[in-house]
Enzyme design. Structure first.
Site, PDB file in Angstrom:
ATOM      1  N   VAL A  44       0.630  -1.896   0.059  1.00  0.00           N
ATOM      2  CA  VAL A  44       0.258   0.324  -0.179  1.00  0.00           C
ATOM      3  C   VAL A  44       0.704   1.334  -0.387  1.00  0.00           C
ATOM      4  CG1 VAL A  44      -2.154   1.305   0.727  1.00  0.00           C
ATOM      5  CG2 VAL A  44      -1.491  -1.030   0.643  1.00  0.00           C
ATOM      6  N   CYS A  45       2.253   1.522   1.209  1.00  0.00           N
ATOM      7  CA  CYS A  45       2.810   2.516   1.007  1.00  0.00           C
ATOM      8  C   CYS A  45       3.688   3.009  -0.915  1.00  0.00           C
ATOM      9  CB  CYS A  45       3.931   2.843   1.635  1.00  0.00           C
ATOM     10  SG  CYS A  45       3.172   2.146   3.634  1.00  0.00           S
ATOM     11  N   THR A  46       3.979   1.515  -1.274  1.00  0.00           N
ATOM     12  CA  THR A  46       4.401   1.690  -2.716  1.00  0.00           C
ATOM     13  C   THR A  46       3.462   2.241  -3.320  1.00  0.00           C
ATOM     14  OG1 THR A  46       5.807  -0.546  -2.089  1.00  0.00           O
ATOM     15  CG2 THR A  46       5.660   0.605  -4.813  1.00  0.00           C
TER      16      THR A  46
END
Length: 218
Positions: A44-46
């Site tokens: 998700v962070c990517t």
């Protein structure tokens, strides 16, 4: 300690992918968006950091600097940036803070409730920062906050819209209505009577005695 609207954003000095950052000095006369994420090399962070990379030009047009916060090291950030850029098709040129000490996460209240529970049985997930967003003004005051759980990716189109609304109302006696986007009318503050409002903004669209719309001042 929680951070409230109009608090002075906590200052800090930290290493980052752009070298040492002294936050208030780095901010200068710009707006800033500070956003935290749980870990490097996570899915998700990517996608989120990729979205920020793609919006770099939009933030620049709004005199806004962007800075990411993670509990990982600068070395890991540097490696992870290659994945972000490959996914997004855009350079991730904004600084990412090394917050292995949790100094920034604690100052900005970016940790989940579980972090403050007794250490027995605590897992790495309990010390991972949640998805927190702060918009900070050139006067170093917090203008807006948003917090998402780790499982929910942020909508950066909404963050950009919120930034537009903050800037549209900053120091002007207007507010933005629900779902406002740039180009739409704004709401005149109740501190102005109709005469004062017309003198300042021109023709009014009066829906209710307390709900008056006007063109956004340029």
């Amino acid at each position: 300690m929680s951070i409230r609207i109009n608090d002075i954003a906590p200052d800090f000095t930290a290493d980052s992918t752009a070298g040492e950052i002294r936050f208030h000095d780095w901010l200068g006369d710009s707006y800033a968006i500070i956003f935290s994420h749980p870990r490097d090399f996570t899915p998700v962070c990517t996608t989120e950091f990729g979205a920020v990379a793609q919006l770099a030009g939009e933030f620049a047009k709004r005199n806004t600097k962007v800075i990411g916060v993670s509990v990982d090291s600068v070395e890991d950030h540097g490696k992870w940036k290659r994945d972000i850029e490959a996914f997004a098709g855009a350079p991730a040129d904004f600084p990412i803070i090394d917050d292995t000490s949790l100094t920034v996460a604690k100052a900005y209240d970016m940790l989940p409730a579980e972090y403050y529970l007794p250490t027995e049985g605590r897992t790495p997930a309990n010390t991972a920062t949640v998805r927190t967003v702060y918009i900070v003004g050139p006067d170093k005051k917090v203008r807006l906050t948003m917090t998402y759980p780790m499982s929910v990716g942020r909508n950066f189109a909404e963050i950009l819209r919120a930034l537009d609304a903050v800037q549209a109302t900053d120091g002007v006696p207007v507010a933005t209505p629900a779902n406002w986007v740039p180009g739409q009318d704004v709401i005149v503050a109740l501190s102005l009577n109709n005469e004062q409002a017309k003198e300042k903004f021109g023709e009014l669209d009066i829906k209710l005695p307390y709900l008056r719309f006007a063109k956004r001042p340029v």
